[in-house]
Design a protein around this motif. Structure first.
Motif, PDB file in Angstrom:
ATOM      1  N   ARG A  89       1.206  -1.597   0.017  1.00 17.28           N
ATOM      2  CA  ARG A  89      -0.147  -0.094  -0.617  1.00 17.28           C
ATOM      3  C   ARG A  89       1.179   1.403  -0.071  1.00 17.28           C
ATOM      4  O   ARG A  89       0.250   2.078  -0.305  1.00 17.28           O
ATOM      5  CB  ARG A  89      -0.760  -0.047   1.103  1.00 17.28           C
ATOM      6  CG  ARG A  89      -2.034   0.823   1.313  1.00 17.28           C
ATOM      7  CD  ARG A  89      -3.412   0.441   0.113  1.00 17.28           C
ATOM      8  NE  ARG A  89      -4.373   2.189  -0.149  1.00 17.28           N
ATOM      9  CZ  ARG A  89      -5.436   2.363   0.675  1.00 17.28           C
ATOM     10  NH1 ARG A  89      -4.957   1.265   1.964  1.00 17.28           N
ATOM     11  NH2 ARG A  89      -6.183   3.105   0.580  1.00 17.28           N
ATOM     12  N   GLU A  92       0.736   3.750  -2.605  1.00 17.66           N
ATOM     13  CA  GLU A  92       0.054   4.614  -3.275  1.00 17.66           C
ATOM     14  C   GLU A  92       0.715   5.940  -2.486  1.00 17.66           C
ATOM     15  O   GLU A  92       0.308   7.131  -3.248  1.00 17.66           O
ATOM     16  CB  GLU A  92      -1.189   4.232  -2.473  1.00 17.66           C
ATOM     17  CG  GLU A  92      -1.856   2.857  -3.524  1.00 17.66           C
ATOM     18  CD  GLU A  92      -3.000   2.804  -2.731  1.00 17.66           C
ATOM     19  OE1 GLU A  92      -4.008   3.270  -2.504  1.00 17.66           O
ATOM     20  OE2 GLU A  92      -3.042   1.240  -2.577  1.00 17.66           O
ATOM     21  N   GLU A  95       3.046   7.173  -4.838  1.00 18.11           N
ATOM     22  CA  GLU A  95       2.248   8.160  -6.204  1.00 18.11           C
ATOM     23  C   GLU A  95       1.767   9.551  -5.460  1.00 18.11           C
ATOM     24  O   GLU A  95       1.441  10.358  -6.511  1.00 18.11           O
ATOM     25  CB  GLU A  95       1.579   7.271  -6.710  1.00 18.11           C
ATOM     26  CG  GLU A  95       0.396   7.544  -8.011  1.00 18.11           C
ATOM     27  CD  GLU A  95      -0.775   6.463  -8.083  1.00 18.11           C
ATOM     28  OE1 GLU A  95      -1.271   7.115  -8.991  1.00 18.11           O
ATOM     29  OE2 GLU A  95      -0.011   5.233  -7.299  1.00 18.11           O
ATOM     30  N   CYS A  96       0.745   9.440  -4.346  1.00 17.38           N
ATOM     31  CA  CYS A  96       0.042  11.151  -4.442  1.00 17.38           C
ATOM     32  C   CYS A  96       1.130  12.235  -4.017  1.00 17.38           C
ATOM     33  O   CYS A  96       0.392  12.734  -4.342  1.00 17.38           O
ATOM     34  CB  CYS A  96      -0.843  10.383  -2.799  1.00 17.38           C
ATOM     35  SG  CYS A  96      -2.203   9.509  -3.779  1.00 17.38           S
ATOM     36  N   LEU A 286      -6.386   9.625  -0.037  1.00 15.66           N
ATOM     37  CA  LEU A 286      -5.718   8.279   0.645  1.00 15.66           C
ATOM     38  C   LEU A 286      -5.878   8.860   1.773  1.00 15.66           C
ATOM     39  O   LEU A 286      -5.790   7.750   2.978  1.00 15.66           O
ATOM     40  CB  LEU A 286      -4.287   8.377   0.281  1.00 15.66           C
ATOM     41  CG  LEU A 286      -4.019   7.618   0.430  1.00 15.66           C
ATOM     42  CD1 LEU A 286      -4.550   6.183   0.524  1.00 15.66           C
ATOM     43  CD2 LEU A 286      -2.215   7.167  -0.319  1.00 15.66           C
TER      44      LEU A 286
END
Length: 801
Positions: A89, A92, A95-96, A286
């Motif tokens: 996870r 992510e 990425e954000c 997120l």
């Protein structure tokens, strides 16, 4: 000058996973490592002000080191499923935050970092245009430190205590520069990676060799030319012999310990500076999904600008008071705000101790009044209004008054106890050092591990010794207890730790919280646990130990005012009584109707003997399973706690549920109902929600099932205690006794009252009757929720009345 932060992702995630509690979302997704990673990234950004950020990852497949040496990192325990899911996870998060990731099969994250350092060397030499700071959770990357150009920002302790190493810092720590760290590992080895080094050469000897003679290559060159130099340097003939025989091991270990700088990656700086590239909306969404309540505010601080999330729940993560379109909180007076937060907790039990931000996130309202109205309507929809009106709302002023009144502390007693415990600590320290044969820092897990597992060579005869993230054998209390029969030093260490904790957490801290009248004023957190139980802070009186004599003595410091007494009312075996009437198990119900010793009676049923023939061992084993089954204890845990083999534990387990089949059926029904509805309910209608029951991850689903089994029992217990407090307070008001008696504390199943001498004894029967009458026995198959009363001058020394 431009600044690049390189993130050693795996090291940070592993460190955070082992340093933080087992955080999880309301759906049961583990998040502790992700929280630690996010915190470290944003802390590093805020402190170091980077232009660019890049992350490096390990991949699960073998590396070139495994190819060269099949036992590389062989000693490391299998990575926990909870950590594996967070490693996946974590991508992510990057990425954000628009942080590019570098990884490559056959290479470790350290090799990515080393290669990037090497590839950017020309930029530095050309115009000193790029400074690199490596953020990591371990010390391996220190070998990459280079003058002012490359430094390492690492965790000193936990996830917040940071330290930056430049070349001077490395020399101060080790006695030599970064370039020689692989040589150091080549000589002494590295147990965490299963790098052998030269057996018999430790930290001190390796340091001497390197500071006197340089690299491994230089050491062996000088050893061949002039052995006398080594004797003059204080090295024994035995060490020289070890060196001569261990040359191959030393050179190979150095190769394994050396970070590669030639991985075939195509590195380039990101086109945009980090702050300009961050996708704030995605990051806020997120963080909302991960239920990190304040992380977006930390992101705002790191960016140095306002965070405006997209419409929906994520918008609330931009602190309501900081966003460009602030939520109107003008109507949020103290009492209404408390009411709203309690309503929120009742409709979403996983939001324990909620904050104002959570109101806006949950309701998506633009004003506090709107949020309040939405919560009132939701209470009705979710069947929680009765619990709110009858239990939680009436409790608010009672807890406020408890905080205002506070409880008297005997400061001089704590000072005396502190002196006694500090002397005992010194005695224990000398005893431990004597047993170890050397002085060391007992509080250091690393040094303690070296003493126990290397010097003393201790190994558990029962159970498997767990390891830390770095591969070292764990020295946590639960792991040391496995070694308790192997050496007397273990008992002394456990006692030392207990004393040190009691001193630091309670004895030295509580007096600092006392006011001019010698009273401390704990805050009772009404929404402290998802079950409905309360928590306390400043000080956390609910956590004062009561199982050991050392811990219980702290309770003696909580005293009554002169002319007053302390009264303690404690529900007896309340969880088992609740289990009996909720499950409608005939045998359990009969035991309590007859007023028998429940553990002895259960043992008699399971072992098939008369009650008078039940031995102490039988009773203790029955006690283990009585409480264990209510927490979802399986056969493996039962075996461990009973101290028997698997076959005996399985037989006992089967016999228990055959005899008490009503309880077995009830527990199965709770699991099935929770899976179908998504929540459990107490006797009074309080709901606890379990989104983890729908998780695709088996270990999350299993954990949710275990919690669901106990939720109705523990939640009903919390409801009974809260109702008892409300009715006791009403009794004191109706009898006009509020100036002569006051509720001071609520600790688990116990309510403590301070009463003037003139009324102390006379109110006991009334209060006992109130507590036992919260549920009428006729409504619960004739079972009485029994309460016991004690009285004394202090909380620790009380007599039954």
């Amino acid at each position: 000058m431009k600044r690049l932060i390189l993130l050693d992702s795996h090291a940070i995630l592993h460190r955070a996973y082992h340093a933080l509690p087992d955080f999880a979302t309301s759906k049961g997704e583990p998040t502790g490592a992700l929280y630690g990673l996010s915190t470290m990234i944003l802390s590093a950004v805020e402190q170091l002000k980077p232009d660019y950020i890049v992350a490096a990852y390990d991949l699960p497949k073998p590396t070139h080191r495994h190819v060269a040496y099949k036992d590389y990192k062989a000693g490391r325990a299998k990575t926990d499923d909870a950590l594996v899911s967070q490693i996946l996870r974590s991508r992510e998060i990057f990425e954000c935050l628009s942080i590019p990731i570098y990884d490559l099969e056959g290479f470790e994250a350290d090799d990515m970092l080393g290669t990037i350092v090497e590839l950017t060397r020309k930029d530095w030499q050309k115009d000193k245009g790029l400074e690199i700071i490596i953020a990591s959770g371990d010390m391996d990357t220190l070998q990459l430190v280079s003058g002012e150009r490359v430094r390492v920002y690492t965790l000193k302790k936990g996830i917040k205590d940071m330290i930056i190493y430049d070349e001077k810092g490395v020399v101060e720590r080790y006695g030599f520069g970064p370039a020689l760290l692989p040589d150091y590992k080549g000589l002494r080895g590295d147990p965490s990676d299963n790098i052998v080094g030269i057996k018999g050469i430790g930290d001190k000897t390796a340091t001497t060799l390197i500071t006197k003679f340089g690299s491994i290559e230089e050491i062996y060159k000088k050893l061949r030319n002039n052995k006398e130099d080594f004797i003059e340097a204080g090295l024994t003939p035995r060490v020289i012999e070890l060196l001569e025989k261990g040359q191959d091991d030393a050179e190979f270990s150095k190769v394994l310990a050396t970070i590669r700088r030639d991985a075939p990656i195509d590195f380039k700086l990101p086109e945009k500076k980090w702050k300009d590239a961050v996708d704030v909306d995605k990051a806020a969404a997120l963080f909302t999904a991960l239920e990190f309540r304040t992380m977006a505010i930390k992101l705002k601080n790191a960016l140095g600008r306002e965070v405006l999330a997209a419409d929906g729940p994520s918008a609330s993560l931009a602190d309501a008071t900081l966003s460009e379109a602030p939520v109107d909180m003008s109507d949020a007076d103290g009492n209404k705000l408390k009411e709203a937060l309690i309503m929120l907790f009742l409709v979403d039990s996983n939001r324990t101790d909620p904050e104002p931000n959570d109101l806006i996130e949950y309701t998506r309202a633009k004003t506090f009044n709107d949020a309040y109205g939405i919560l009132e309507a939701t209470l009705e929809q979710k069947g929680a209004k009765k619990v709110y009106e009858d239990i939680e709302k009436p409790l608010i002023p009672i807890l406020d008054k408890m905080k205002e009144d506070g409880v008297k502390i005997d400061v001089k007693y704590l000072e005396k106890l502190g002196t006694e415990y500090r002397k005992e600590l010194e005695t224990l320290e000398k005893s431990i050092h004597s047993m170890a044969g050397v002085e060391f820092n007992i509080a250091s897990p690393k040094q303690l591990g070296e003493i126990l597992f290397v010097k003393l060579g201790l190994k558990p005869t029962k159970g498997r010794q767990k390891k830390t993230a770095g591969g070292a054998l764990s020295t946590k209390e639960s792991e040391l207890e496995k070694l308790s029969e192997e050496h007397p030093i273990i008992g002394e260490i456990l006692k030392y730790r207990e004393l040190a904790k009691l001193l630091g957490t309670y004895i030295e801290t509580i007096p600092k919280l006392a006011d001019e009248n010698g009273r401390v004023h704990p805050t009772s957190i009404q929404t402290g646990a998802a079950t409905g139980r309360m928590a306390t802070k400043d000080p956390s009186i609910q956590n004062i130990p009561n199982r050991s004599d050392l811990g219980r003595r702290i309770r003696n410091a909580f005293i009554a005012e002169k002319g007053w007494k302390l009264l303690a009312f404690d529900y007896s075996q309340i969880e088992l009584r609740i289990a009996a009437f909720l499950s409608k198990d005939d045998k359990f119900i009969d035991i309590f109707r007859r007023g028998e010793d429940v553990h002895a009676a259960v043992a008699a049923q399971v072992f098939g003997v008369p009650v008078e023939s039940v031995t102490k061992t039988m009773r203790n084993q029955a006690k283990v399973i009585n409480f264990g089954v209510m927490y979802g204890m399986g056969v493996t845990a039962l075996q461990k706690n009973m101290g028997v083999d698997r076959k005996a534990a399985q037989k006992f387990y089967n016999e228990y549920f055959e005899k008490f089949h009503g309880l077995a059926g009830y527990l199965d029904a709770v699991k099935a109902d929770a899976a179908r509805k998504g929540y459990t309910e107490t006797f009074f209608g309080r709901r606890r929600y379990f989104e983890g029951l729908k998780s695709k991850l088996p270990f999350i689903r299993a954990a949710a099932e275990r919690m669901a089994i106990n939720a109705p029992i523990q939640g009903t217990e919390a409801d009974i205690v809260k109702l008892a407090m409300i009715r006791i307070q009403k009794y004191l008001e109706d009898k006009k006794l509020t100036d002569k008696a006051r509720i001071l504390m609520q600790i688990h199943d116990e309510i403590v009252i301070e009463a003037k001498d003139e009324v102390a004894r006379t109110i006991v029967p009334d209060i006992k009757e109130i507590m036992e009458g919260i549920i009428s026995p006729k409504d619960i198959y004739g079972i009485t929720i029994a309460a016991e009363a004690k009285m004394g001058e202090n909380w620790g020394e009380m007599e039954k009345i």
